[in-house]
Scaffold this motif. Sequence first.
Motif, PDB file in Angstrom:
ATOM      1  N   SER A   1     -10.237  -6.469  -1.982  1.00 38.21           N
ATOM      2  CA  SER A   1      -9.791  -7.572  -2.854  1.00 38.21           C
ATOM      3  C   SER A   1      -9.949  -8.922  -2.163  1.00 38.21           C
ATOM      4  CB  SER A   1      -8.332  -7.367  -3.269  1.00 38.21           C
ATOM      5  OG  SER A   1      -7.476  -7.458  -2.143  1.00 38.21           O
ATOM      6  N   ARG A  47     -11.415  -2.765   5.573  1.00 36.21           N
ATOM      7  CA  ARG A  47     -11.361  -3.189   4.162  1.00 36.21           C
ATOM      8  C   ARG A  47     -11.695  -2.002   3.267  1.00 36.21           C
ATOM      9  NH1 ARG A  47     -14.582  -8.885   4.609  1.00 36.21           N
ATOM     10  NH2 ARG A  47     -12.881 -10.140   5.436  1.00 36.21           N
ATOM     11  N   TYR A  48     -10.646  -1.391   2.721  1.00 36.40           N
ATOM     12  CA  TYR A  48     -10.818  -0.220   1.865  1.00 36.40           C
ATOM     13  C   TYR A  48     -11.408  -0.605   0.514  1.00 36.40           C
ATOM     14  CZ  TYR A  48      -7.587   2.353   4.994  1.00 36.40           C
ATOM     15  OH  TYR A  48      -6.978   2.967   6.054  1.00 36.40           O
ATOM     16  N   LYS A  81      -3.446  -9.582   1.711  1.00 33.87           N
ATOM     17  CA  LYS A  81      -4.334  -8.784   2.559  1.00 33.87           C
ATOM     18  C   LYS A  81      -5.244  -9.679   3.405  1.00 33.87           C
ATOM     19  CE  LYS A  81      -3.960  -4.862   2.500  1.00 33.87           C
ATOM     20  NZ  LYS A  81      -2.957  -4.051   3.236  1.00 33.87           N
ATOM     21  N   GLY A  89       0.579  -1.825  -2.825  1.00 33.85           N
ATOM     22  CA  GLY A  89      -0.734  -1.998  -3.409  1.00 33.85           C
ATOM     23  C   GLY A  89      -0.646  -2.470  -4.847  1.00 33.85           C
ATOM     24  N   SER A 103      -8.358  -4.902   2.671  1.00 32.06           N
ATOM     25  CA  SER A 103      -8.692  -4.600   1.265  1.00 32.06           C
ATOM     26  C   SER A 103      -9.940  -5.330   0.802  1.00 32.06           C
ATOM     27  CB  SER A 103      -7.519  -4.991   0.368  1.00 32.06           C
ATOM     28  OG  SER A 103      -7.888  -4.926  -1.001  1.00 32.06           O
TER      29      SER A 103
END
Length: 325
Positions: A126, A174-175, A152, A84, A124
């Motif tokens: 992002s 998607r965190y 990601k 990460g 993610s």
Amino acid sequence: MADNKSILITGGAGFIGSNLCEYFLKKEYSVVCLDNFATGHKKNILPFLENKNFKLIEGDIRDRETCKNAVQNIDYVLHQAALGSVPRSIQDPLTTNEVNINGFLNMLVASRDSGVKRFVYAASSSTYGDSDSLPKIEDKIGKPLSPYAITKYVNELYAEIFSTTYGMETIGLRYFNVFGRKQDPKGAYAAVIPKFVMQLMQHESPIINGDGNYSRDFTYIDNVIQMNELAMLTENTKALNTIYNTAFGDRTTLNDLMKYLKLFLSDYDQKISEVNVLYGPNRVGDIPHSLASIEKAKEFLSYSPKYSFQEGLKEAVKWYWENLK
């Protein structure tokens, strides 16, 4: 009862992975944890080592044989293993790419070849990149702003190809800025909440990047566990082979985050309310605002997050005080 179903949790000694291990062991699943301890910690899984339903494989997802061995007799894969951190990826794009793309592909191939029922993976927020639309809706993304974000997004593309080409069941989550118990406050790439908590408990002045008006959809760990379970077990075929935002669906500025942290921590130490906050430059690659739409997850997975940001933060602060002080 889990009827002897087996789950492989990659990155199972990390923050999210170890919480998933704990949850599914309590539900009496057989849990295999694969971790190379690059960012995960043995202490996170120590309580599980005596559990007959738990198995630890110390290994690296960049090694194909390790991946092949790890998925033997596995029903579900919850793929959490990754390097990460946007700043880490900017400093070292090669290693980020090797772990997050090559390692991911190794796990997909191994899962396909062993007949894993479903592959659920950590995507993610992002991936939304330079898109300035709010809230973030799954099918509207911008250009990536960091090597991490690229990796990601590539994960999502590979998962889609494996679904359409090989008939694999995949779901990407998607965190959005996950926080909670077991999140590491130390190291150069520590997440903002545990890092700020640690500094405040030591009466050190935290440094906020920018003016503090950047906002995030901070998401408590128990909401993320819920999403993993729903994605793993859903019998709704329309819910498969796609991506879901994994969040609470609200946003909080960094200034407000700091206000709540000082408020909640002051219950344990009144002096924390007097700690000064400093401000520094914005970080390269940071997205100004992040807010998830969770309508898709509600519709297809019946997702209903149990913890708001403030409720989750109270729980997290309590855990940090009891375990890190």
